[in-house]
Design an enzyme around this catalytic site. Structure first.
Site: not given
Lengths: 348, 497
Positions: B188, B235, B245, B315
């Site tokens: 997933y 978290r 969910r 980034f």
């Protein structure tokens, strides 16, 4: 032609596991030479003798028709300098001489990761590290001399040699590490931690170390693809899973069913002061101190090695994780110390 | 932050005040509307301005990080992000019936290139429904990208839409709400995050800012994504559970060993973890989840080491250091089960300022690994494994950036810690390399004289005497030839005049 194996120190912790693994993989000619008689599988020929006596050793090599000697015998720390040198250097000298005289083709020597130890932190040390100018103690000095002797002999009339520098052996049948650590638990000192426990430390589960010896022996055949990478070389051997120092004993205690309720952290500096006092008291009373400055220093050191060379040349990939090794070691300890276990269950 | 909150911070947390002030003073933000930058940012086009607007809407902090990437790559990543956001909005939408959702998801890579395509049927509560309502702007901009960029984006969209459609179908038709195995959890996370990493690597390579090989480092790129995704999933426990969910795999939270450690049965439902009386068992599950995430840490560090462009590095690295800081915040923190917790602003600012090179990032990882380890106690069933994974991070640092090398600072060369045995070996190597370099330079110098080359071709050592001899001979030859030709020309001139 399959090799004929003679394991020197076959009644010891490491030698015993090497013998077991040789028999288990179906070797038909396995013999043990040790000063103490051990209990072996009936397929193993046993010779009782002293490596300091060349005649006894020569007889065993001749009788067993050994083509491969795995020399695991060693006198550990704590004996006099004279004794340590006699067994670890003199004994190894005998092994090398007998191997030459009897046309043995392979010699695997069990060395120690501490041959390069100079007393200070040693993170991720690899085989490029030199021997220290001044050895840390007699044991390390003797092991280093013997190792160089063995490696120097490589190539002499068809004799190939290799040295395995094992780090922190532990496992079932262990008479040093595991009982000492369990002893701390039994005397209710498991809640004490010296230092900040950030220093990583290396251990080797005994069956992994034994496996490394077999792998090394196999690669000493000149027709083996990795022969050139192995013959005449030294290798660090550990579990390759360094972890903070105190986690190892705590793991063992836990596997035996004990978790310290509270951890008291004693900073290194304060522990040093306590050690001085304890040494002084012990000196006055003429007894041995339970905590010495040496111990404190040692506990707070970072010491682990890089085993990439062994991974590449020996195809050494530890079969058992530390986790599994701890479980097996604790199980063995519990089965051999039923009174301690009962006492532990009472107090928990 | 208003003036008052700055003042409060100064009084309560002076250290944090200093860090935030430094950050505010020294950390430039790229303004994508600057005219000189329009060729890169596309701000001069209405469609792209709209896209930048949507990026700001979805996440301000993340938008800032994207904008910092050099040249046109910021715009490409912005569009890539919006495509995935659009896909995600459809997947999340519980008001869409399965058949409709399946068709939409599985054809999204076509829609995303169809001029004028928009979608107005999202549920009213979908946060990003407006993005889909005006999706034609994204399509328009995508169609302007060069093929090497677009190929990567379409390829990832295809893979991700298939994965999402599979999960959505399973959830809506079988009624199973939980992920069972750790493998399912990994898969997933691969679909929703690992693929993002894969696509970003492809875009970095396509931009020429990073090597071509980076696009094929799929396993490392996957770990980058998984490390972030798993951290968020850990978290956001409470928020996700309240919204029904469930991303944590039952193989971890439903494992009976965490119950057995406190004399309870295994959890049957995820929501049991935030109920009173279950704190200790929930804490053990939390440790196991964090341990699972930490297993990707060294892969992330490996990936970061491969980068060479500073803006790409920042980034990639900043979210990674934020993630390990967040894992540390969550570790053994009971608040995580009750409310949304976040690392403090100053900590985040400090991490952004420090995440500038792979060595510093690795040492940040090491620091947090040590802190996590320090919080771990032997009663925790994951205790031994956590020590091992933290040790692995530390060993990674020693392998790649050994601690005996003191970095060069202020014009000083690097120095070696003399108490470390590795220093002696390194010193020898260093001297050896310096000699080799000098030798190379000397040879290069000799080669420029030309004569030396001839000498070497003959396999001779070019000594100074040889060089002199050659120069003398060459000089003579040149002189003879020039004099000869002058003489010849004069002779010819003489004959024909």
């Amino acid at each position: 032609m399959p090799d004929s194996y003679l394991v020197i120190g076959g009644s010891g912790l490491l030698g015993g596991h090497v013998v077991d693994q040789l028999v288990a993989r179906g070797e038909t000619s396995v013999a043990s030479f040790d000063i103490a008689p051990g209990s072996f599988d009936q397929r193993v020929r046993t010779f009782v003798g002293n490596i300091c006596d060349r005649a006894e050793l020569e007889n065993a090599v001749k009788e067993s028709g050994a083509t491969c000697i795995i020399h695991t015998a060693s006198l550990l720390q704590g004996k006099s300098k004279e004794q340590v040198y006699k067994v670890n250097v003199g004994g190894t000298e005998n092994v090398v001489e007998v191997a030459k005289a009897q046309h043995v083709s392979k010699l695997v020597y069990t060395s120690s990761a501490s041959v390069v130890f100079a007393g200070s932190d040693q993170p991720n040390v690899d085989e490029s590290a030199p021997y220290p100018a001044k050895a840390f103690d007699d044991y390390n000095a003797a092991k280093a001399i013997a190792e160089q002797l063995v490696l120097k002999t490589n190539g002499y009339q068809g004799l190939s040699t290799v040295s395995l520098r094992v780090a922190g052996l532990f496992g079932p049948r262990d008479r040093v590490t595991v009982p000492t650590i369990m002893g701390i638990m039994m005397s209710k000192r498991s809640g004490m931690q010296i230092g900040d426990n950030k220093n990583l430390f290396d251990w080797t589960y005994i069956e992994n170390a034994a496996q490394a010896h077999l792998l090394a022996a196999d690669r000493l055949s000149p027709d083996h693809a990795k022969y050139k990478l192995v013959a005449g070389e030294a290798f660090f051997i550990s579990n390759g899973e360094p972890r903070p120092y105190w986690d190892f004993p705590r793991g063992l205690w836990k596997a035996a069913g004990h978790t310290p309720k509270k951890i008291t952290v004693i900073p290194k500096g304060i522990a040093m002061v306590i050690a001085v006092i304890m040494e002084l008291v012990a000196w006055i009373r003429g007894s041995e101190a339970t905590l010495t400055r040496f111990r404190v220093h040692y506990i707070c050191l970072t010491r682990y090695c890089n085993i990439d060379k062994a991974r590449n040349a020996l195809d050494y990939h530890p079969l058992f994780s530390i986790d599994e090794g701890i479980r097996r070691s604790a199980e063995y300890w519990m089965s051999t110390h039923p009174e301690d276990v009962a006492k532990l269950r009472e107090t928990q | 932050m208003g003036a008052l909150s700055w003042l409060v911070l100064l009084l309560t947390h002076p250290g944090e005040f200093r860090i935030l002030l430094q950050y505010w003073l020294w950390h430039d933000q790229r303004d994508v509307s600057v005219p000189s930058d329009h060729a890169n940012t596309g701000w001069d086009r209405d469609t792209m301005r709209r896209c930048w607007h949507f990026l700001d809407l979805t996440s301000r902090s993340f938008a800032a990080v994207i904008k910092q990437v050099e040249d046109d790559l910021a715009r490409v990543i912005c569009l890539y992000y919006l495509v995935l956001r659009g896909l995600d909005t459809i997947e999340d939408d519980m008001t869409l019936p399965d058949e409709k959702k399946q068709l939409l998801l599985r054809n999204f890579h076509k829609h995303t290139l169809t001029p004028g395509w928009t979608f107005t049927e999202s549920g009213p509560d979908e946060g990003d429904r407006q993005l889909l309502v005006e999706y034609d702007n994204v399509v328009e901009e995508l169609r302007m990208l060069k093929p090497s960029y677009l190929d990567v984006i379409v390829d990832i969209t295809k893979k991700m839409e298939a994965g999402m459609a599979d999960y959505a179908h399973k959830a809506q038709t079988t009624g199973s709400v939980y992920l069972e195995k750790i493998e399912e959890y990994d898969l997933y996370c691969h679909y929703v995050a690992g693929l993002v990493g894969e696509g970003l690597s492809g875009l970095f390579s396509a931009s020429g800012k990073e090597g071509e090989f980076l696009a094929s480092q799929l396993e490392l790129a996957d770990s980058m994504g998984l490390f972030l995704q798993k951290t968020n999933i850990i978290r956001d426990f409470r928020e996700d559970v309240d919204d029904q969910r469930y991303f944590w795999p039952r193989e971890i939270w439903g494992d009976e060993k965490y119950g057995a450690a406190v004399g309870h049965p295994a959890f049957q439902e995820m929501k049991e973890m935030h109920l009173a009386g279950n704190e200790k068992q929930a804490e053990y599950v939390q440790s196991a989840m964090i341990l699972n995430a930490l297993c990707h840490a060294t892969d992330s560090l490996d990936y970061l080491r491969l980068l060479k462009n500073q803006s790409v590095f920042n980034f990639c690295a900043i979210p990674q250091t934020m993630a390990i800081a967040t894992l540390h915040l969550c570790f053994k923190n009971p608040d995580m089960f009750q409310r949304n917790i976040k690392i403090r602003k100053a900590e985040a600012a400090q991490l952004i300022m420090r995440s500038k090179n792979p060595r510093d990032v690795a040492y940040i990882f090491k620091e947090y690994a040590q802190k996590i380890h320090a919080k771990c106690t032997a009663d925790d069933p994951s205790f031994i494994k956590i020590a091992a994974v933290c040790g692995r991070i530390e060993k990674w640092c020693e392998d790649q950036y050994p601690s005996f090398v003191n970095m060069a600072t202020g014009g000083q060369a690097q120095t070696f810690d003399t108490t470390d045995v590795r220093s002696r070996v390194a010193q020898i190597l260093d001297d050896h390399q310096r000699k080799a370099w000098l030798e190379k330079k000397r040879e290069e110098l000799l080669r420029t004289t030309g004569a030396a080359t001839t000498a070497r071709e003959k396999g001779e050592e070019a000594t100074a005497a040889d060089t002199f001899k050659f120069v003398a001979i060459a000089f003579t030859v040149v002189t003879v030839i020039s004099l000869g030709s002058v003489f010849g020309i004069m002779l010819l001139l003489d004959r024909f005049t």
